[in-house]
Every structure is written in C-alpha cells, then in structure tokens.
Design a protein around this motif. Sequence first.
Motif, PDB file in Angstrom:
ATOM      1  N   VAL A  63      61.410  -1.134  71.486  1.00 40.06           N
ATOM      2  CA  VAL A  63      61.828  -2.155  72.453  1.00 40.06           C
ATOM      3  C   VAL A  63      63.342  -2.111  72.638  1.00 40.06           C
ATOM      4  N   ALA A  64      64.080  -1.981  71.522  1.00 38.01           N
ATOM      5  CA  ALA A  64      65.548  -1.880  71.595  1.00 38.01           C
ATOM      6  C   ALA A  64      65.963  -0.685  72.432  1.00 38.01           C
ATOM      7  N   ASN A  65      65.252   0.418  72.271  1.00 35.30           N
ATOM      8  CA  ASN A  65      65.551   1.633  73.035  1.00 35.30           C
ATOM      9  C   ASN A  65      65.364   1.398  74.538  1.00 35.30           C
ATOM     10  N   THR A  66      64.301   0.668  74.907  1.00 37.15           N
ATOM     11  CA  THR A  66      64.060   0.368  76.322  1.00 37.15           C
ATOM     12  C   THR A  66      65.172  -0.493  76.898  1.00 37.15           C
ATOM     13  N   VAL A  67      65.538  -1.563  76.175  1.00 33.93           N
ATOM     14  CA  VAL A  67      66.585  -2.478  76.651  1.00 33.93           C
ATOM     15  C   VAL A  67      67.911  -1.747  76.821  1.00 33.93           C
ATOM     16  N   SER A  68      68.220  -0.859  75.886  1.00 41.02           N
ATOM     17  CA  SER A  68      69.512  -0.146  75.942  1.00 41.02           C
ATOM     18  C   SER A  68      69.621   0.771  77.154  1.00 41.02           C
ATOM     19  N   LYS A  69      68.484   1.101  77.776  1.00 46.41           N
ATOM     20  CA  LYS A  69      68.499   2.039  78.906  1.00 46.41           C
ATOM     21  C   LYS A  69      68.312   1.363  80.258  1.00 46.41           C
ATOM     22  N   ILE A  70      68.285   0.036  80.304  1.00 43.90           N
ATOM     23  CA  ILE A  70      68.072  -0.669  81.572  1.00 43.90           C
ATOM     24  C   ILE A  70      69.204  -0.381  82.560  1.00 43.90           C
ATOM     25  N   VAL A  71      70.450  -0.432  82.059  1.00 43.47           N
ATOM     26  CA  VAL A  71      71.602  -0.089  82.900  1.00 43.47           C
ATOM     27  C   VAL A  71      72.065   1.313  82.524  1.00 43.47           C
ATOM     28  N   LEU A  72      72.261   2.169  83.516  1.00 43.63           N
ATOM     29  CA  LEU A  72      72.686   3.543  83.249  1.00 43.63           C
ATOM     30  C   LEU A  72      74.056   3.557  82.577  1.00 43.63           C
ATOM     31  N   GLU A  73      74.223   4.481  81.638  1.00 43.52           N
ATOM     32  CA  GLU A  73      75.428   4.519  80.801  1.00 43.52           C
ATOM     33  C   GLU A  73      76.724   4.558  81.609  1.00 43.52           C
ATOM     34  N   HIS A  74      76.708   5.225  82.751  1.00 44.70           N
ATOM     35  CA  HIS A  74      77.907   5.357  83.593  1.00 44.70           C
ATOM     36  C   HIS A  74      78.444   3.992  84.039  1.00 44.70           C
ATOM     37  N   TYR A  75      77.562   3.004  84.159  1.00 47.43           N
ATOM     38  CA  TYR A  75      77.957   1.686  84.663  1.00 47.43           C
ATOM     39  C   TYR A  75      78.087   0.635  83.564  1.00 47.43           C
ATOM     40  N   VAL A  76      77.900   1.039  82.324  1.00 47.86           N
ATOM     41  CA  VAL A  76      77.990   0.095  81.207  1.00 47.86           C
ATOM     42  C   VAL A  76      79.406   0.073  80.662  1.00 47.86           C
ATOM     43  N   THR A  77      80.020  -1.099  80.701  1.00 47.04           N
ATOM     44  CA  THR A  77      81.332  -1.311  80.088  1.00 47.04           C
ATOM     45  C   THR A  77      81.227  -2.545  79.196  1.00 47.04           C
ATOM     46  N   LEU A  78      82.256  -2.774  78.424  1.00 50.09           N
ATOM     47  CA  LEU A  78      82.251  -3.966  77.568  1.00 50.09           C
ATOM     48  C   LEU A  78      82.222  -5.241  78.409  1.00 50.09           C
ATOM     49  N   HIS A  79      82.875  -5.226  79.572  1.00 43.47           N
ATOM     50  CA  HIS A  79      82.864  -6.402  80.442  1.00 43.47           C
ATOM     51  C   HIS A  79      81.477  -6.658  81.031  1.00 43.47           C
ATOM     52  N   VAL A  80      80.744  -5.592  81.318  1.00 42.95           N
ATOM     53  CA  VAL A  80      79.371  -5.733  81.805  1.00 42.95           C
ATOM     54  C   VAL A  80      78.509  -6.422  80.741  1.00 42.95           C
ATOM     55  N   GLY A 277      56.851  -0.118  73.237  1.00 40.84           N
ATOM     56  CA  GLY A 277      58.259  -0.288  73.597  1.00 40.84           C
ATOM     57  C   GLY A 277      58.494  -1.124  74.833  1.00 40.84           C
ATOM     58  N   ILE A 278      57.586  -2.067  75.127  1.00 38.02           N
ATOM     59  CA  ILE A 278      57.716  -2.906  76.325  1.00 38.02           C
ATOM     60  C   ILE A 278      58.312  -4.255  75.934  1.00 38.02           C
ATOM     61  N   PRO A 279      59.502  -4.595  76.439  1.00 35.67           N
ATOM     62  CA  PRO A 279      60.137  -5.877  76.074  1.00 35.67           C
ATOM     63  C   PRO A 279      59.543  -7.045  76.856  1.00 35.67           C
ATOM     64  N   VAL A 280      58.391  -7.543  76.400  1.00 35.31           N
ATOM     65  CA  VAL A 280      57.731  -8.646  77.101  1.00 35.31           C
ATOM     66  C   VAL A 280      58.274  -9.984  76.611  1.00 35.31           C
ATOM     67  N   SER A 281      57.896 -11.026  77.333  1.00 33.88           N
ATOM     68  CA  SER A 281      58.308 -12.376  76.969  1.00 33.88           C
ATOM     69  C   SER A 281      57.307 -13.013  76.013  1.00 33.88           C
ATOM     70  N   THR A 282      57.785 -13.435  74.853  1.00 31.50           N
ATOM     71  CA  THR A 282      56.934 -14.177  73.915  1.00 31.50           C
ATOM     72  C   THR A 282      56.468 -15.476  74.551  1.00 31.50           C
ATOM     73  N   THR A 283      57.360 -16.116  75.298  1.00 35.30           N
ATOM     74  CA  THR A 283      57.031 -17.381  75.967  1.00 35.30           C
ATOM     75  C   THR A 283      55.880 -17.202  76.945  1.00 35.30           C
ATOM     76  N   HIS A 284      55.960 -16.182  77.794  1.00 36.67           N
ATOM     77  CA  HIS A 284      54.914 -15.931  78.764  1.00 36.67           C
ATOM     78  C   HIS A 284      53.587 -15.631  78.071  1.00 36.67           C
ATOM     79  N   THR A 285      53.665 -14.841  76.999  1.00 37.39           N
ATOM     80  CA  THR A 285      52.463 -14.396  76.301  1.00 37.39           C
ATOM     81  C   THR A 285      51.700 -15.565  75.686  1.00 37.39           C
ATOM     82  N   ILE A 286      52.406 -16.425  74.947  1.00 42.82           N
ATOM     83  CA  ILE A 286      51.709 -17.531  74.279  1.00 42.82           C
ATOM     84  C   ILE A 286      51.265 -18.584  75.281  1.00 42.82           C
ATOM     85  N   THR A 287      52.013 -18.748  76.378  1.00 42.22           N
ATOM     86  CA  THR A 287      51.579 -19.678  77.418  1.00 42.22           C
ATOM     87  C   THR A 287      50.253 -19.214  78.019  1.00 42.22           C
ATOM     88  N   GLY A 288      50.162 -17.918  78.325  1.00 36.46           N
ATOM     89  CA  GLY A 288      48.910 -17.370  78.835  1.00 36.46           C
ATOM     90  C   GLY A 288      47.772 -17.551  77.845  1.00 36.46           C
TER      91      GLY A 288
END
Length: 336
Positions: A63-80, A277-288
Amino acid sequence: MVTSLLVVIVLLALVFDYTNGFHDAANSIATIVSTKVLTPFQAVLLAAVFNFAAYFFIKDHKVANTVSKIVLEHYVTLHVILAGLVAAISWNLITWWFGIPSSSSHTLIGGFAGAGMTNAIYMGANALHAIEMQYVLKIIAYIVLAPFIGLLIAYVVTILILNICKRAKPATAERWFKRLQLISAAALSFAHGGNDAQKVMGILYVTLIAGKVIHAGAAMPEWIPLACYTAIAAGTMSGGWKIVKTMGSKITKVTPLEGVSAETAGAITLFITERFGIPVSTTHTITGSIIGVGLTKRVSAVRWGVTINLIWAWIITIPISALIAAGVFALLKVLG
C-alpha cells in the motif's frame, strides 16, 4: 533550510497519522462500544494495541508503494508534500469536528495529488501529467468497490451465522457473540493499522527521496514503519467519540452477532485489498459492512438519510482535499 523543512514535513506526516488514528478509531470500535461489550476506554486500548501489532507482521508495504507513486517523481517536491499534508490534516480535523466519518486515506491521497497537479501547472505542464492515472483510477474505483465488498461479505456472513445458530438459545448466543466480538474487533483494528499506517509510510518515503536523503528504489528505512504504527496507535488511544456515535448507532442498530459480522467483513476486505496494495478507505469499508448487516433484517433497517450524507462526504473528500492543497501550495510559492 531543506533539512529543517524535511523535519517539519516528517513531524506533520506523523501528526496526520495521529489524526488518522483518532479520526478512524470509530471504524474498529464503534460496534463493540454500541453493543456494550467493552467500555469506550477498553475499546480504544484494544484497537490501539492491535493497530500497532500490525508492525510485527506486515512487512511487504504494498500500500505504501502505491501511495508513493501517485504523483510522478518529477513533480514531487518538499513543498508539494507539505501542502498535501496541511490539506489532509485540515480536512481530517474539520470532518472529525462535525462527526463525519470521511476517509483519512482519501484525504491524504487527494491532498498529495492536488498539490502535485498544482506544481505541474506552475511548471507549465498539464496538471494531469503529474499523477499516475492507473493508481488514481484504482483508488477512485474502490471508493465504490470497498464498501460494496464489505456490504456483500457482511450480508453473507450474517445469513450464515443466523442459519448455523437458529436453534441456539438467545441468551447463550448473545453471550458467545459478545466474546467473539473481541476477536473480530481486534482483527479489524489489526487490518486498519496495517492498511492506514502504510499510507503515511509512502508519503515519508517520497519525502526522503525529494529531500535527497535516499535515492528512488532504495529500501524503506526501518524507523518509518515503526514511527507510523506508533503514531496511529497513539491517535487511536485518543478516541473519536463523535464518529463512534455515527458509526455505532446512526446507520443501523447493531447487536453483538451483527457486530461480529460487520467487523469480520471489514477485516476480510482490508486484508484482501492490503494484499494487492490497494489503499482503500477503512471508513468506507466498515460503513458498507454495517449496511450489509442491516439489510439482512430489512431494507428499512438502514437509516438511508444518514447513509446518503456519508456517501456525499466520501464523494467530496478527494476534490476538497485537492483544492485545499492547491491553495496551500500556491501560498507557499508566494511566500517563497
């Protein structure tokens, strides 16, 4: 300057993980509190212990690996990353204040993506070029799929239990299900920690890459998962009683049997999605899952007015977090 900003971002990421803990504590303890199996304090203690226990067993961090790749590295800065975290923490606190069980996961993802897209615009590129669409589309799809899977599993589990236990004495069955709810709530708390702590791990990992502390593809430093699991467990210990009330009683009335079904369904769904590796919502899951339990009685057993309000909160979380992050990033650019 970069070093001090890096420290600030790491601390903010852990603050977000802490807010995730108290914001989402309701997901794993709402039903066990509403059925009076445990007191609120006992419930958050149980949840916090099993949130942290995931640290010792989950080592692949997909899951961490998926989240880390959401924004392409070229556009990732500390300010982002900073803008994304400020947006995520802000929306988490707003929804917690009003007792709305929105998704901490989607808040973080929306903030990170929104800041990255804004940076792309400043760099003269198409905003959509900043994000990895295959991951974003998968996350958006599971806004619908995660609660539906939880609903389906909860419905099936409840029907099976009702048929297996149809000859049991009501008092005996209730006593057993109160005991079983300790196991199902622990399993859901374990799954919550394993899924949600990883999202911040992914953010911290890209922070170290953007700050040139490690290179892309390097192994994740061990302090990251340890810090993230500690922060989310500490946050869970702080509770989140407004959301507990919504999740535990406003969607549908829950018995110990139904609590076992909902928590088991939620845990199974989270284990499956974490495996892929799917970052789902715990909130959505338990509500369903809670809705699925209610549907085994009758359609009218679910308070659809409350449920529809929750769905609206889910729909707006990613875009609002992205807009807040865009505003924060623009402000950071002005301040230099």
